[in-house]
Motif scaffolding. Structure first.
Motif, PDB file in Angstrom:
ATOM      1  N   VAL A  11     -60.697  -2.012  30.430  1.00 34.23           N
ATOM      2  CA  VAL A  11     -60.484  -0.872  29.530  1.00 34.23           C
ATOM      3  C   VAL A  11     -59.874  -1.378  28.217  1.00 34.23           C
ATOM      4  O   VAL A  11     -59.375  -2.509  28.151  1.00 34.23           O
ATOM      5  CB  VAL A  11     -59.556   0.201  30.158  1.00 34.23           C
ATOM      6  CG1 VAL A  11     -60.205   0.805  31.389  1.00 34.23           C
ATOM      7  CG2 VAL A  11     -58.194  -0.389  30.499  1.00 34.23           C
TER       8      VAL A  11
ATOM      9  N   ASN B  66     -65.750   5.609  30.259  1.00 35.17           N
ATOM     10  CA  ASN B  66     -65.967   4.648  31.340  1.00 35.17           C
ATOM     11  C   ASN B  66     -67.458   4.533  31.678  1.00 35.17           C
ATOM     12  O   ASN B  66     -68.212   5.479  31.555  1.00 35.17           O
ATOM     13  CB  ASN B  66     -65.197   5.132  32.581  1.00 35.17           C
ATOM     14  CG  ASN B  66     -65.046   4.047  33.616  1.00 35.17           C
ATOM     15  OD1 ASN B  66     -65.304   2.873  33.355  1.00 35.17           O
ATOM     16  ND2 ASN B  66     -64.639   4.440  34.827  1.00 35.17           N
ATOM     17  N   THR B  67     -67.872   3.366  32.066  1.00 34.13           N
ATOM     18  CA  THR B  67     -69.229   3.157  32.568  1.00 34.13           C
ATOM     19  C   THR B  67     -69.072   2.441  33.909  1.00 34.13           C
ATOM     20  O   THR B  67     -67.948   2.172  34.340  1.00 34.13           O
ATOM     21  CB  THR B  67     -70.053   2.236  31.646  1.00 34.13           C
ATOM     22  OG1 THR B  67     -69.539   0.895  31.794  1.00 34.13           O
ATOM     23  CG2 THR B  67     -69.952   2.654  30.194  1.00 34.13           C
ATOM     24  N   THR B  68     -70.174   2.094  34.539  1.00 38.16           N
ATOM     25  CA  THR B  68     -70.085   1.357  35.801  1.00 38.16           C
ATOM     26  C   THR B  68     -69.461  -0.022  35.589  1.00 38.16           C
ATOM     27  O   THR B  68     -69.044  -0.668  36.542  1.00 38.16           O
ATOM     28  CB  THR B  68     -71.471   1.161  36.422  1.00 38.16           C
ATOM     29  OG1 THR B  68     -72.310   0.599  35.423  1.00 38.16           O
ATOM     30  CG2 THR B  68     -72.046   2.482  36.906  1.00 38.16           C
TER      31      THR B  68
HETATM   32  C1  LIG Z   1     -64.705   3.495  35.897  1.00 41.10           C
HETATM   33  O1  LIG Z   1     -65.818   3.743  36.745  1.00 41.10           O
HETATM   34  C2  LIG Z   1     -65.911   2.857  37.852  1.00 41.10           C
HETATM   35  C3  LIG Z   1     -67.186   3.137  38.637  1.00 41.10           C
HETATM   36  O2  LIG Z   1     -68.154   3.751  37.902  1.00 41.10           O
HETATM   37  C4  LIG Z   1     -64.685   3.035  38.732  1.00 41.10           C
HETATM   38  O3  LIG Z   1     -64.747   2.107  39.780  1.00 41.10           O
HETATM   39  C5  LIG Z   1     -63.446   2.780  37.904  1.00 41.10           C
HETATM   40  O4  LIG Z   1     -62.295   3.044  38.687  1.00 41.10           O
HETATM   41  C6  LIG Z   1     -63.410   3.660  36.686  1.00 41.10           C
HETATM   42  N1  LIG Z   1     -62.301   3.247  35.849  1.00 41.10           N
HETATM   43  C7  LIG Z   1     -61.506   4.137  35.264  1.00 41.10           C
HETATM   44  C8  LIG Z   1     -60.383   3.550  34.436  1.00 41.10           C
HETATM   45  O5  LIG Z   1     -61.650   5.326  35.362  1.00 41.10           O
END
Ligand SMILES: *[C@@H]1O[C@H](CO)[C@@H](O)[C@H](O)[C@H]1NC(C)=O
Ligand SMILES: *[C@@H]1O[C@H](CO)[C@@H](O)[C@H](O)[C@H]1NC(C)=O
Ligand SMILES: *[C@@H]1O[C@H](CO)[C@@H](O)[C@H](O)[C@H]1NC(C)=O
Ligand SMILES: *[C@@H]1O[C@H](CO)[C@@H](O)[C@H](O)[C@H]1NC(C)=O
Ligand SMILES: *[C@@H]1O[C@H](CO)[C@@H](O)[C@H](O)[C@H]1NC(C)=O
Ligand SMILES: *[C@@H]1O[C@H](CO)[C@@H](O)[C@H](O)[C@H]1NC(C)=O
Ligand SMILES: *[C@@H]1O[C@H](CO)[C@@H](O)[C@H](O)[C@H]1NC(C)=O
Ligand SMILES: *[C@@H]1O[C@H](CO)[C@@H](O)[C@H](O)[C@H]1NC(C)=O
Length: 536
Positions: A53, A89-91
């Motif tokens: 992030v 957020n993405t994968t």
């Molecule tokens: C972002 O998304 C991924 C899966 O798509 C997840 O594992 C992760 O925890 C998420 N991260 C945040 C900071 O939300």
């Protein structure tokens, strides 16, 4: 009328600054990931790389830390991509690295405003430092498959026809010449990424798209006073696209062609001014990683580089050499042997091309593969007393000292004068670099009969700040204590009031003055002077 002509001459002044390959040849580049380098207010937020992030670095943060970079002797920085990326957020986490373009016409506001980026350029130029930006042309990113072209992207990318038909590149497509042909067409026209995060491949055969990118790079260089461009994923676009692109950029451009074969990478130097030296990076890493490494493989590959790269003839500025970057596990995370690290780190500074150091290497960072290799630098406290900070400073100083003593230093191809699997002696007069991979418990002996110095010349190894005296034939016989590299220059090429090995220096020359052409400020002042004089 006369006033008009003169005014347009004055307005043309920024063009004086457009940095050519020759201007870049004497430079040394510090590569940084903007999100991870420094914050605006100097705070040190936590930054767990595995979360992928945004951690809070900004362009204003970079401005605040230019002393730190410049004091190591770097006179150019390469910053991660500047444009607006996918939000949220993405994968694969957030787009803190900048490589997931959504809108190439806006800046990434996580890093600041367009004015902040302009301030970064102007603060660099005040110090006679250069700004290199990273650009991604091959693709835009999307959070779903197929991309929602109309809602996601600005014109011309709001239309699907501005992209190649979707198909994903797979491992069998990549050529490994001469033994394996692969399918270069698929490498260029199919897509990187996957169905959860597709990297939509821009149609660089389409005239509207071509015009967009050529205008875009021209305007971006001009808007932000950019001095050089690092181009991402170059092998994924047809080669002859790049000729018009680099002409539109009008500044030195270095392409990322990620491959280990000189025969694959070399041809790109007919289309772009330079490439990142990936073919030599593979044997550089394997050669210095352990005492079992084979430095002859680096030597053989490098000789190939010298004899086959360039648009007619080899010159140092067709390659940019590095030990680490944001895509590869850090070297320092793969061995604890500080002598091996120092030897490997020296190579980019003693070869012909332009050296690049990836931020954090100087602080001994050890991050593994992406995303671990993108640590926040503020967590180091920007310490300036670390051994590898001093090492970087010494290596930069050696290069500048050699250039101050020999105006042809940068353009004279190096020669290997001793090579075994464990030792290489590199001669680039008046610099002599003695590198080995025997490690910290060794004491390599060197006898270099024809080092090219004058009889009994006073020399300095800048790595250890040790005095060396050439023998009566100008040769050098030395022992490298602790398995360290030795980078030797004449004592007379080092400045007595400089920051490196000053007590052994006998020179008074300012390597800065020898190296500099005119700075932008001086050129602008001179143009103003001419104008005022002409009007008087
Ligand atoms: C972002 O998304 C991924 C899966 O798509 C997840 O594992 C992760 O925890 C998420 N991260 C945040 C900071 O939300
Ligand atoms: C890779 O692409 C080629 C060409 O389209 C195809 O024949 C092959 O099955 C693909 N391989 C994999 C592992 O997807
Ligand atoms: C390479 O891929 C292209 C595009 O998919 C295809 O048209 C061509 O036949 C392939 N070439 C070879 C040699 O397989
Ligand atoms: C350059 O600046 C002009 C004028 O502010 C703006 O219209 C244009 O979008 C900018 N282009 C790029 C690529 O930044
Ligand atoms: C490049 O990598 C390929 C695949 O790993 C390997 O087969 C080949 O020998 C390498 N070539 C060189 C010159 O190292
Ligand atoms: C290589 O030379 C050709 C012909 O002179 C020229 O058009 C092209 O721009 C050159 N390429 C580079 C990277 O300098
Ligand atoms: C080292 O590399 C060179 C050049 O690639 C090769 O000829 C030689 O056989 C290698 N030596 C060893 C011991 O692997
Ligand atoms: C030597 O280097 C110092 C520090 O870089 C510089 O201030 C000084 O002007 C140089 N000396 C001479 C005589 O040029």
């Amino acid at each position: 009328m006369r006033t008009q002509v003169l005014l347009s001459a004055l307005l043309a002044v920024p063009a004086v600054r457009a940095a050519s390959a020759t201007d870049w040849q004497s430079r040394s580049i510090y590569q940084l990931v903007t999100d991870r380098f420094a914050t605006t207010d100097g705070s040190s937020p936590s930054c767990d790389t595995s979360n992928r992030v945004y951690c809070g670095g900004t362009w204003q943060g970079v401005i605040n830390k230019l002393d730190y970079i410049q004091n190591m002797g770097f006179d150019a920085i390469w910053v991660s991509p500047i444009v607006k990326n996918l939000e949220g957020n993405t994968t694969e986490g957030e787009a803190f690295h900048g490589y997931w373009t959504q809108d190439p016409t806006s800046v990434n506001e996580h890093f600041g405003s367009a004015d902040d980026l302009k301030s970064l350029a102007s603060e660099l130029h005040k110090r006679d430092m250069y700004l290199m930006i990273d650009v991604v042309i091959n693709h835009l990113a999307a959070p779903s498959d197929p991309p929602s072209y109309t809602s996601l992207y600005p014109s011309p990318f709001s239309s699907q026809s501005s992209f190649h038909t979707e198909c994903f590149i797979n491992a069998t497509d990549y050529p490994n010449p001469p033994s394996y042909a692969g399918n270069q067409t698929r490498v260029e026209q199919c897509w990187l990424g996957d169905s959860s995060l597709p990297l939509a491949d821009t149609n660089t055969e389409d005239q509207t798209v071509i015009n967009f990118w050529y205008d875009w790079i021209h305007n971006t260089v001009s808007n932000y006073s950019v001095d050089g461009v690092r181009i991402d994923t170059v092998k994924h676009v047809r080669q002859d696209f790049w000729t018009g692109f680099k002409d539109s950029a009008g500044v030195w451009a270095v392409g990322e062609v990620l491959a280990n074969e000189t025969v694959y990478v070399g041809p790109y130097t007919k289309f772009l001014p330079a490439v990142l030296d990936y073919p030599d990076w593979f044997p550089l890493v394997s050669g210095f990683m352990t005492p079992q490494g084979n430095l002859s493989a680096l030597v053989e590959t490098y000789k190939d580089t010298q004899s086959t790269y360039g648009n007619g003839s080899f010159s140092g500025n067709v390659i940019a050499s590095f030990l680490e970057n944001h895509d590869q596990p850090r070297f320092g995370g793969q061995t604890n042997d500080q002598a091996l690290i120092k030897n490997a780190m020296a190579w980019p500074f003693v070869q012909d091309g332009i050296p690049i150091l990836y931020y954090g290497q100087e602080q001994g960072y050890q991050g593994g593969a992406d995303p671990a290799n993108r640590e926040a630098l503020w967590l180091s406290g920007y310490a300036t007393d670390k051994p590898l900070v001093k090492h970087a400073q010494a290596l930069n100083a050696a290069r500048k000292a050699a250039a101050s003593a020999n105006s042809q230093f940068y353009s004279t191809p190096l020669k290997f004068i001793e090579t075994t699997t464990a030792h290489i002696a590199v001669s680039k007069p008046p610099m002599l670099a003695l590198l080995s991979n025997e490690g910290a418990s060794s004491s390599p002996q060197w006898t270099v009969a024809s080092a090219g110095y004058s009889a009994n010349e006073a020399l300095v190894d800048v790595v250890s700040c040790t005095k060396i005296t050439a023998d009566s034939n100008g040769g050098v016989s030395v022992t490298a204590s602790g398995g360290n590299p030795m980078v030797i220059v004449p004592a007379s090429s080092l400045n007595k009031t400089g920051s490196v090995c000053a007590s052994l220096a006998t020179g008074t020359q300012s390597s800065d003055a020898a190296r500099l052409g005119w700075s932008s400020a001086a050129a602008a002042l001179f143009a103003t002077f001419l104008l005022v004089k002409a009007l008087a």
